[in-house]
Design a protein around this motif. Structure first.
Motif, short mmCIF file in Angstrom:
data_model
loop_
_atom_site.label_atom_id
_atom_site.label_comp_id
_atom_site.label_asym_id
_atom_site.label_seq_id
_atom_site.Cartn_x
_atom_site.Cartn_y
_atom_site.Cartn_z
N UNK A 22 0.87 -1.18 0.00
CA UNK A 22 0.00 0.00 0.00
C UNK A 22 0.90 1.23 0.00
N UNK A 23 0.60 2.16 -0.88
CA UNK A 23 1.39 3.39 -1.01
C UNK A 23 0.46 4.58 -0.81
N UNK A 30 -4.06 10.18 -1.84
CA UNK A 30 -4.57 8.90 -2.32
C UNK A 30 -3.70 7.74 -1.85
N UNK A 31 -4.34 6.59 -1.67
CA UNK A 31 -3.65 5.36 -1.34
C UNK A 31 -3.82 4.39 -2.51
N UNK A 32 -2.73 3.75 -2.89
CA UNK A 32 -2.73 2.80 -4.00
C UNK A 32 -2.24 1.45 -3.49
N UNK A 37 5.92 -5.86 -8.79
CA UNK A 37 6.77 -5.11 -9.72
C UNK A 37 6.71 -3.60 -9.50
N UNK A 38 5.53 -2.99 -9.45
CA UNK A 38 5.52 -1.55 -9.18
C UNK A 38 6.13 -1.20 -7.82
N UNK A 39 5.93 -2.07 -6.84
CA UNK A 39 6.52 -1.84 -5.52
C UNK A 39 8.04 -1.88 -5.59
N UNK A 40 8.59 -2.80 -6.37
CA UNK A 40 10.05 -2.90 -6.51
C UNK A 40 10.60 -1.67 -7.23
N UNK A 82 2.69 4.28 -12.95
CA UNK A 82 3.03 5.02 -11.73
C UNK A 82 2.99 6.53 -11.99
N UNK A 83 3.39 6.94 -13.18
CA UNK A 83 3.33 8.37 -13.54
C UNK A 83 1.88 8.85 -13.60
N UNK A 84 0.99 8.00 -14.11
CA UNK A 84 -0.42 8.39 -14.18
C UNK A 84 -1.03 8.51 -12.78
#
Length: 93
Positions: A22-23, A30-32, A37-40, A82-84
């Protein structure tokens, strides 16, 4: 050539939840929920580094113990995603 970095005006809070991360973005509120892979990719950039998509693919491949070439298209897609979400941004190197 450009690289990628965490969004410059943001502080991210990351918390592992099972196989996901969770980011929380202070800038957007916002929380994502991200998979591995995106976490890495975020982890690689969290030190304040500005890395190219190729450098990120190599870093991910080292963790996965696989050829970097197989990770490059996936890393490029993740960076755009991630940019979006306003979690990373391009940076001129």
């Amino acid at each position: 050539m450009h690289g990628w970095q965490l969004t410059s005006h943001d502080t991210l809070i990351l918390e592992e939840i099972g196989d996901c991360v969770a980011v929380y973005s202070n800038a957007t509120g916002e929380t994502h929920l991200l998979d591995a892979l995106p976490a890495e990719v975020l982890s690689c950039l969290s030190s304040g580094a500005c890395l190219t998509h190729l450098e990120l693919a190599v870093a991910v491949a080292e963790v996965a113990d696989e050829p970097w070439e197989s990770w490059l298209p996936q890393v490029c897609n993740v960076l755009e995603r991630l940019a979006s979400m306003q979690l990373v941004e391009r940076f001129a190197r």
